[in-house]
Design a protein around this motif. Structure first.
Motif, PDB file in Angstrom:
ATOM      1  N   ALA A 292      68.924 -11.808  66.549  1.00  0.00           N
ATOM      2  CA  ALA A 292      69.886 -12.801  67.052  1.00  0.00           C
ATOM      3  C   ALA A 292      69.155 -14.046  67.551  1.00  0.00           C
ATOM      4  CB  ALA A 292      70.726 -12.183  68.167  1.00  0.00           C
ATOM      5  N   LEU A 293      68.021 -13.849  68.226  1.00  0.00           N
ATOM      6  CA  LEU A 293      67.228 -14.972  68.717  1.00  0.00           C
ATOM      7  C   LEU A 293      66.719 -15.823  67.568  1.00  0.00           C
ATOM      8  CD1 LEU A 293      65.608 -16.462  70.972  1.00  0.00           C
ATOM      9  CD2 LEU A 293      63.789 -14.793  70.585  1.00  0.00           C
ATOM     10  N   LEU A 294      66.220 -15.164  66.533  1.00  0.00           N
ATOM     11  CA  LEU A 294      65.694 -15.898  65.381  1.00  0.00           C
ATOM     12  C   LEU A 294      66.782 -16.730  64.721  1.00  0.00           C
ATOM     13  CD1 LEU A 294      63.307 -16.420  63.458  1.00  0.00           C
ATOM     14  CD2 LEU A 294      64.072 -14.437  62.121  1.00  0.00           C
ATOM     15  N   ILE A 295      67.961 -16.157  64.553  1.00  0.00           N
ATOM     16  CA  ILE A 295      69.079 -16.882  63.934  1.00  0.00           C
ATOM     17  C   ILE A 295      69.445 -18.109  64.773  1.00  0.00           C
ATOM     18  CG2 ILE A 295      71.536 -16.735  63.362  1.00  0.00           C
ATOM     19  CD1 ILE A 295      71.033 -13.765  62.661  1.00  0.00           C
ATOM     20  N   LYS A 296      69.447 -17.934  66.091  1.00  0.00           N
ATOM     21  CA  LYS A 296      69.767 -19.054  66.990  1.00  0.00           C
ATOM     22  C   LYS A 296      68.714 -20.153  66.896  1.00  0.00           C
ATOM     23  CE  LYS A 296      70.659 -20.061  71.902  1.00  0.00           C
ATOM     24  NZ  LYS A 296      71.906 -20.817  71.629  1.00  0.00           N
ATOM     25  N   LEU A 297      67.442 -19.764  66.831  1.00  0.00           N
ATOM     26  CA  LEU A 297      66.365 -20.750  66.788  1.00  0.00           C
ATOM     27  C   LEU A 297      66.298 -21.494  65.458  1.00  0.00           C
ATOM     28  CD1 LEU A 297      63.450 -18.856  68.580  1.00  0.00           C
ATOM     29  CD2 LEU A 297      64.858 -20.698  69.497  1.00  0.00           C
ATOM     30  N   LEU A 298      66.742 -20.868  64.394  1.00  0.00           N
ATOM     31  CA  LEU A 298      66.712 -21.532  63.091  1.00  0.00           C
ATOM     32  C   LEU A 298      67.608 -22.759  63.074  1.00  0.00           C
ATOM     33  CD1 LEU A 298      66.657 -18.489  60.604  1.00  0.00           C
ATOM     34  CD2 LEU A 298      64.781 -20.039  61.214  1.00  0.00           C
ATOM     35  N   GLY A 299      68.639 -22.748  63.918  1.00  0.00           N
ATOM     36  CA  GLY A 299      69.515 -23.912  64.006  1.00  0.00           C
ATOM     37  C   GLY A 299      68.885 -25.046  64.787  1.00  0.00           C
ATOM     38  N   SER A 300      68.138 -24.725  65.812  1.00  0.00           N
ATOM     39  CA  SER A 300      67.475 -25.749  66.638  1.00  0.00           C
ATOM     40  C   SER A 300      66.231 -25.136  67.286  1.00  0.00           C
ATOM     41  CB  SER A 300      68.434 -26.268  67.715  1.00  0.00           C
ATOM     42  OG  SER A 300      69.029 -25.196  68.429  1.00  0.00           O
ATOM     43  N   PRO A 301      65.101 -25.172  66.595  1.00  0.00           N
ATOM     44  CA  PRO A 301      63.873 -24.520  67.081  1.00  0.00           C
ATOM     45  C   PRO A 301      63.353 -25.085  68.396  1.00  0.00           C
ATOM     46  CG  PRO A 301      63.410 -25.915  65.181  1.00  0.00           C
ATOM     47  CD  PRO A 301      64.894 -25.814  65.292  1.00  0.00           C
ATOM     48  N   GLU A 302      63.762 -26.317  68.765  1.00  0.00           N
ATOM     49  CA  GLU A 302      63.273 -26.893  70.019  1.00  0.00           C
ATOM     50  C   GLU A 302      63.762 -26.116  71.246  1.00  0.00           C
ATOM     51  OE1 GLU A 302      67.127 -28.786  68.862  1.00  0.00           O
ATOM     52  OE2 GLU A 302      65.216 -28.416  67.861  1.00  0.00           O
ATOM     53  N   GLN A 303      64.801 -25.290  71.073  1.00  0.00           N
ATOM     54  CA  GLN A 303      65.285 -24.469  72.190  1.00  0.00           C
ATOM     55  C   GLN A 303      64.239 -23.461  72.670  1.00  0.00           C
ATOM     56  OE1 GLN A 303      69.618 -23.044  71.822  1.00  0.00           O
ATOM     57  NE2 GLN A 303      69.050 -23.453  69.698  1.00  0.00           N
ATOM     58  N   LEU A 304      63.304 -23.120  71.796  1.00  0.00           N
ATOM     59  CA  LEU A 304      62.307 -22.099  72.116  1.00  0.00           C
ATOM     60  C   LEU A 304      61.493 -22.463  73.346  1.00  0.00           C
ATOM     61  CD1 LEU A 304      60.839 -19.468  71.331  1.00  0.00           C
ATOM     62  CD2 LEU A 304      59.355 -20.833  69.847  1.00  0.00           C
ATOM     63  N   MET A 305      61.235 -23.742  73.542  1.00  0.00           N
ATOM     64  CA  MET A 305      60.344 -24.159  74.625  1.00  0.00           C
ATOM     65  C   MET A 305      61.087 -24.528  75.913  1.00  0.00           C
ATOM     66  SD  MET A 305      57.453 -23.624  73.473  1.00  0.00           S
ATOM     67  CE  MET A 305      56.626 -23.326  71.905  1.00  0.00           C
ATOM     68  N   THR A 306      62.389 -24.333  75.963  1.00  0.00           N
ATOM     69  CA  THR A 306      63.117 -24.612  77.198  1.00  0.00           C
ATOM     70  C   THR A 306      62.843 -23.512  78.217  1.00  0.00           C
ATOM     71  OG1 THR A 306      65.119 -23.444  76.483  1.00  0.00           O
ATOM     72  CG2 THR A 306      64.940 -25.786  75.915  1.00  0.00           C
ATOM     73  N   THR A 307      62.885 -23.856  79.499  1.00  0.00           N
ATOM     74  CA  THR A 307      62.582 -22.894  80.559  1.00  0.00           C
ATOM     75  C   THR A 307      63.539 -21.712  80.528  1.00  0.00           C
ATOM     76  OG1 THR A 307      61.730 -24.657  81.978  1.00  0.00           O
ATOM     77  CG2 THR A 307      62.357 -22.599  83.058  1.00  0.00           C
ATOM     78  N   LYS A 308      64.811 -21.982  80.351  1.00  0.00           N
ATOM     79  CA  LYS A 308      65.815 -20.921  80.337  1.00  0.00           C
ATOM     80  C   LYS A 308      65.576 -19.941  79.186  1.00  0.00           C
ATOM     81  CE  LYS A 308      70.831 -20.244  80.026  1.00  0.00           C
ATOM     82  NZ  LYS A 308      72.140 -20.945  79.995  1.00  0.00           N
ATOM     83  N   MET A 309      65.298 -20.477  77.992  1.00  0.00           N
ATOM     84  CA  MET A 309      65.069 -19.613  76.835  1.00  0.00           C
ATOM     85  C   MET A 309      63.805 -18.781  77.028  1.00  0.00           C
ATOM     86  SD  MET A 309      66.113 -18.497  73.933  1.00  0.00           S
ATOM     87  CE  MET A 309      67.349 -19.668  73.347  1.00  0.00           C
ATOM     88  N   MET A 310      62.753 -19.393  77.559  1.00  0.00           N
ATOM     89  CA  MET A 310      61.513 -18.653  77.785  1.00  0.00           C
ATOM     90  C   MET A 310      61.707 -17.549  78.817  1.00  0.00           C
ATOM     91  SD  MET A 310      59.315 -19.796  75.691  1.00  0.00           S
ATOM     92  CE  MET A 310      57.824 -19.047  76.325  1.00  0.00           C
ATOM     93  N   LEU A 311      62.513 -17.815  79.867  1.00  0.00           N
ATOM     94  CA  LEU A 311      62.803 -16.792  80.859  1.00  0.00           C
ATOM     95  C   LEU A 311      63.568 -15.625  80.241  1.00  0.00           C
ATOM     96  CD1 LEU A 311      63.804 -18.699  84.135  1.00  0.00           C
ATOM     97  CD2 LEU A 311      61.967 -17.028  83.866  1.00  0.00           C
ATOM     98  N   MET A 312      64.560 -15.939  79.408  1.00  0.00           N
ATOM     99  CA  MET A 312      65.356 -14.887  78.772  1.00  0.00           C
ATOM    100  C   MET A 312      64.499 -14.037  77.840  1.00  0.00           C
ATOM    101  SD  MET A 312      68.952 -16.831  77.916  1.00  0.00           S
ATOM    102  CE  MET A 312      69.571 -15.392  77.034  1.00  0.00           C
ATOM    103  N   ILE A 313      63.682 -14.706  77.029  1.00  0.00           N
ATOM    104  CA  ILE A 313      62.816 -13.975  76.099  1.00  0.00           C
ATOM    105  C   ILE A 313      61.806 -13.130  76.873  1.00  0.00           C
ATOM    106  CG2 ILE A 313      61.030 -14.221  74.330  1.00  0.00           C
ATOM    107  CD1 ILE A 313      62.467 -16.783  73.419  1.00  0.00           C
ATOM    108  N   GLY A 314      61.200 -13.739  77.898  1.00  0.00           N
ATOM    109  CA  GLY A 314      60.209 -13.017  78.687  1.00  0.00           C
ATOM    110  C   GLY A 314      60.805 -11.806  79.385  1.00  0.00           C
ATOM    111  N   TRP A 315      61.999 -11.968  79.970  1.00  0.00           N
ATOM    112  CA  TRP A 315      62.625 -10.844  80.674  1.00  0.00           C
ATOM    113  C   TRP A 315      62.972  -9.727  79.698  1.00  0.00           C
ATOM    114  CZ3 TRP A 315      63.128  -9.712  85.739  1.00  0.00           C
ATOM    115  CH2 TRP A 315      63.910  -8.589  86.051  1.00  0.00           C
TER     116      TRP A 315
END
Length: 414
Positions: A292-315
């Motif tokens: 699901a994360l990969l599909i979301k990032l394919l639409g806008s890969p710049e989301q990967l480096m946002t603080t919120k996204m990094m926190l969610m992925i890390g958690w």
């Protein structure tokens, strides 16, 4: 089993349990507020390193020292070096954590160096053990790769530490930071968990005659993803390259989960225990989240480096998968080690307990279910930007985690 040999993994496991307890006690004291205060600061560094090194890595190292004997049917290269590794790494780690609390750069640098020397000792011990045995299969190759990535994680971490004092990295510091995280999480933990699952699941399911080809597929894809991602982050290439690396990891996860189902389908034991059953559920959920994360990032890969996204992925990655897998396997590994150590020579004698007597499986099942649910609730709080939800669900998560680890720790009293 020789009692003197068995003490080394116990040292790591018990220290890891202490690190786990300390992490959750300090989280409760702050109502999990450290999540919202920013990971890139002393409080965040303290909690992340306590969790990653003081809990997950500490217990993983102990498991490796024991399981490598089972996998290779031979002793480790040097038990004495193993003890040196333990004292260097432990002393360095807790000194480093104290340095984070105090905000003392010199203190951090000195104790980080000790911890790194401990990691080097561990890497050398494992490398010599594997080379001497000369047994190469997906399990041992995954272990070797995981240990190699741990070394690279340590080197990149030391480089950042030196940069704080000298500034020699310049603008590359941020790239080293990202590669450091990628190597330590997806490299060290990812290949260690997948590789050891190839040994542990068949052992506890009593599975035989299953196809092992997907083990090689998973190994190749996962390594390709780790190396591509680390190089991409280190040299600051396009985010599309990083997303491509994540796509390789997702493909590896799909392959890995299919193989786990193959192992389960060939089982000769219907009920392997709650911990083993939950590993299947946890791995499947991780694969769904990653896709699901990969599909979301394919639409806008710049989301990967946002603080919120990094926190969610890390958690999700560290708590919902890495730590959860460690907790699941601990429910089988700890009783197995302790029973073998304490009762192995008394098999068949009156009054000797069976391994199942050391840990209540129903309580373990309830504990893992509550940990999984509260973990996901914290993730939802992060996604909704709700400090109240994070505080409440994080406190519940810590409380049920402490209750569960108490079950594991009580094994040593039986």
């Amino acid at each position: 089993m020789n009692a003197s040999i068995s003490r080394l993994p116990f040292l790591f496991i018990l220290t890891g349990i202490f690190g786990f307890i300390l992490f959750h006690v300090t989280s409760i004291m702050s109502l999990t507020g450290w999540i919202g205060e920013g990971i890139r600061g002393p409080t965040g560094w303290f909690h992340v390193h306590l969790f990653v090194l003081g809990w997950a890595t500490m217990l993983a190292m102990g498991a490796i020292y024991q399981l490598i004997n089972v996998i290779l049917q031979s002793k480790i290269y040097s038990e004495r070096l193993g003890y040196a590794h333990y004292f260097l790494f432990t002393f360095g780690l807790f000194g480093l954590l104290f340095g984070f609390i105090q905000g003392e750069i010199a203190w951090i640098a000195g104790f980080a160096t000790l911890a790194f020397v401990g990691i080097v000792a561990f890497v050398w011990n494992m490398a010599m053990t594997l080379l001497r045995a000369g047994k190469w299969d997906p399990i041992t190759i995954s272990t070797a790769c995981a240990v190699f990535y741990l070394l690279l994680t340590g080197i990149s971490g030391m480089s950042m530490g030196i940069d704080f004092g000298t500034g020699f990295l310049g603008e590359a510091h941020e790239n080293f930071f990202r590669a450091h995280i990628f190597l330590g999480t997806l490299g060290w933990f990812g290949l260690l968990i997948t590789g050891f699952s190839y040994k542990l699941l068949p052992m506890f399911y009593l599975s035989h005659d299953y196809d092992t080809r997907l083990q090689y597929v998973t190994l190749i894809l996962w390594n390709a993803g780790v190396l591509t991602g680390a190089v991409s982050l280190l040299f600051g290439t396009s985010l599309w390259v990083t997303c491509g690396a994540l796509a390789l990891i997702v493909l590896a996860l799909i392959s890995y989960n299919i193989h786990l189902l193959q192992i389960r389908s060939k089982r000769h034991k219907r009920t392997p225990g709650a911990g083993i059953a939950w590993t299947i559920y946890g791995n499947q959920l991780f694969a769904v989240f990653a896709l699901a994360l990969l599909i979301k990032l394919l639409g806008s890969p710049e989301q990967l480096m946002t603080t919120k996204m990094m926190l969610m992925i890390g958690w999700f990655y560290l708590n919902c998968w890495v730590s959860f897998m460690v907790l699941c396997y601990a429910s089988k590994i700890v009783p197995f080690l302790w029973w073998t150590h304490k009762y192995g020579k008394s098999v068949g004698k009156p009054g000797t307990p069976v391994m199942a007597d050391l840990l209540n499986d129903q309580k373990a099942n309830l504990g893992l279910m509550l940990i999984a649910c509260s973990n996901l609730a914290v993730l939802a709080g992060i996604a909704l930007d709700s400090p109240v939800m994070i505080a409440v669900c994080g406190t519940i998560f810590s409380l049920v985690s402490l209750a569960y680890i108490s079950l594991i720790a009580l094994v040593f009293s039986r």
